[in-house]
Design an enzyme around this catalytic site. Structure first.
Site, mmCIF file in Angstrom:
data_model
loop_
_atom_site.group_PDB
_atom_site.id
_atom_site.type_symbol
_atom_site.label_atom_id
_atom_site.label_comp_id
_atom_site.label_asym_id
_atom_site.label_seq_id
_atom_site.Cartn_x
_atom_site.Cartn_y
_atom_site.Cartn_z
ATOM 1 C CE LYS A 8 1.155 1.507 4.023
ATOM 2 N NZ LYS A 8 2.083 2.549 4.910
ATOM 3 C CG ASP A 158 -1.162 0.200 8.152
ATOM 4 O OD1 ASP A 158 -1.647 0.813 7.977
ATOM 5 O OD2 ASP A 158 0.584 -0.053 7.731
HETATM 6 O O1 C5P Z 1 -0.159 -1.492 14.346
HETATM 7 P P1 C5P Z 1 1.067 -1.781 14.022
HETATM 8 O O2 C5P Z 1 1.874 -3.130 14.649
HETATM 9 O O3 C5P Z 1 1.449 -1.953 12.469
HETATM 10 O O4 C5P Z 1 2.008 -0.776 14.572
HETATM 11 C C1 C5P Z 1 3.272 -0.128 14.571
HETATM 12 C C2 C5P Z 1 3.401 0.614 15.610
HETATM 13 O O5 C5P Z 1 3.571 1.750 14.690
HETATM 14 C C3 C5P Z 1 3.112 0.601 16.843
HETATM 15 O O6 C5P Z 1 3.300 -0.231 17.557
HETATM 16 C C4 C5P Z 1 2.783 2.029 17.506
HETATM 17 O O7 C5P Z 1 4.357 2.408 17.972
HETATM 18 C C5 C5P Z 1 2.774 2.545 15.505
HETATM 19 N N1 C5P Z 1 1.486 3.030 15.285
HETATM 20 C C6 C5P Z 1 0.724 3.711 16.100
HETATM 21 N N2 C5P Z 1 -0.808 5.083 16.156
HETATM 22 C C7 C5P Z 1 -0.498 3.995 14.533
HETATM 23 C C8 C5P Z 1 0.048 2.771 14.267
HETATM 24 C C9 C5P Z 1 1.253 2.531 14.429
HETATM 25 O O8 C5P Z 1 1.445 5.128 17.056
HETATM 26 N N3 C5P Z 1 -1.918 4.112 14.644
#
Ligand code: C5P
Length: 332
Positions: A8, A158
């Site tokens: 993406k 995501d």
């Molecule tokens: O959700 P995911 O594991 O892909 O996100 C990775 C990291 O990115 C999270 O641990 C967080 O630190 C950060 N993040 C965030 N806010 C979001 C998405 C991700 O702070 N909306």
């Protein structure tokens, strides 16, 4: 089952604030591009392997990948986390990851990486979505869409978008997605930066530090995605160039100052606009059409680790049956 799942790009990403759980509230517009990972899932072991999942008590899971040292092959890999989440939902214990027993059913997961790793293109999230969709079919589970979406949201911000692909506006932490009308195609040059990837949490932390210091964009009035949404409705590339926005760009550049020169190089090579992809360090150059994209890419090949010419929007994960007796990986 074999699942082809696209990367993406964020056409628009505005960080609206830090939540108590450490995540950030976002408003983002996402679109899939035709750069893919491929996950092949096969069932091995005893005759139970063909039984209904509910009849199984224990399932071994074995993952292999061609993604190099940056991609974990242990339980932290999002493919295995997605498989384990699905098994847990079915009340089935996860067996061995290293020494599958011939008497137990074993699911082998083979991941072929085409999406740059730790690069801001949701490669890991795409793999998790591929695992959910592929294993739901392989194990003949037939989970409701809502249940898959719930599992996806627990795996990463995501992942719910990656379950469907296409074009979406996402809010909350990025997990609340609505489809967006998108006409036409956009052509991009995807430039893989040399050196290490960037950690998403570190980029968000750098964003917060910049915002606290008064230098960050989020300290100003929040940007709105209206121009991008209008550009998507009309397929207008110039309007899209005007609307492209990424609040994480300054943070990514603060951690990797070389990206500023990279962005300049993408612009100089003739891209209509250049921006950091998601949390970076991949850079995106918007082109007028595929031919223009190829011309832009040609001028950048020496500067980056790899340069891809891609189009959006790509469809979501595509599942196909692996023909019996075929090699586990199809040729690229
Ligand atoms: O959700 P995911 O594991 O892909 O996100 C990775 C990291 O990115 C999270 O641990 C967080 O630190 C950060 N993040 C965030 N806010 C979001 C998405 C991700 O702070 N909306």
């Amino acid at each position: 089952m074999r699942v082809r799942v696209p990367a993406k790009v964020n056409l628009f990403l505005s960080v609206r604030g830090l939540r108590e759980d450490g995540y950030h509230e976002l408003v983002t517009v996402l679109q899939t591009v035709d750069l893919h990972d491929e996950l092949t899932c096969t069932l091995h072991g005893s005759p139970w392997a063909r039984a209904h999942p509910a009849a199984r008590q224990l399932m071994d899971l074995v993952l292999s990948h061609d993604g190099g040292p940056e991609v974990p092959a242990d339980g932290s890999n999002l493919v295995l986390r997605a498989a384990a989440a699905l098994l847990q939902r079915l009340g089935i214990a996860v067996g061995d990851r290293d020494a599958p027993a011939a008497t137990r059913p074993c699911t082998r997961l083979q991941l072929r990486k085409g999406i740059p790793v730790a690069a801001g293109m949701a490669g890991g999230s795409a793999d998790a979505a591929a695992a959910l969709v592929g294993l739901d079919r392989l194990w003949e589970v037939g989970l409701d869409h809502d249940v898959l979406a719930e599992l996806a949201a627990d795996l990463g911000a995501d992942v719910p978008f990656c379950l469907h692909g296409g074009t979406a506006l996402a809010t909350g932490t990025g997990t609340d997605t609505v489809r967006v009308l998108a006409r036409g195609e956009f052509s991009w040059v995807v430039c893989e930066a040399r050196g290490n990837g960037l950690s998403t949490p570190e980029v968000f932390a750098a964003h917060d530090a910049l915002a606290a210091g008064g230098n960050g964009r989020s300290s100003r009035v929040s940007a709105e995605p209206d121009l991008v949404l209008q550009a998507l409705r009309t397929g207008d590339v110039e309007l899209l160039a005007e609307g492209l926005h990424n609040d994480l760009q300054a943070a990514a550049v603060s951690l990797r100052p070389d990206l500023a020169d990279g962005l300049e190089a993408v612009r100089r090579a003739g891209a209509v606009a250049a921006l950091v992809s998601g949390s970076g360090p991949t850079l995106l150059g918007l082109a007028r059409d595929p031919e223009h994209a190829r011309a832009v890419a040609e001028g950048l090949e020496d500067r980056f680790r790899r340069v891809h010419v891609v189009r959006s929007a790509a469809g979501g994960p595509r599942v196909s049956q692996v023909p019996a007796g075929s090699s586990t990986h199809a040729p690229r």
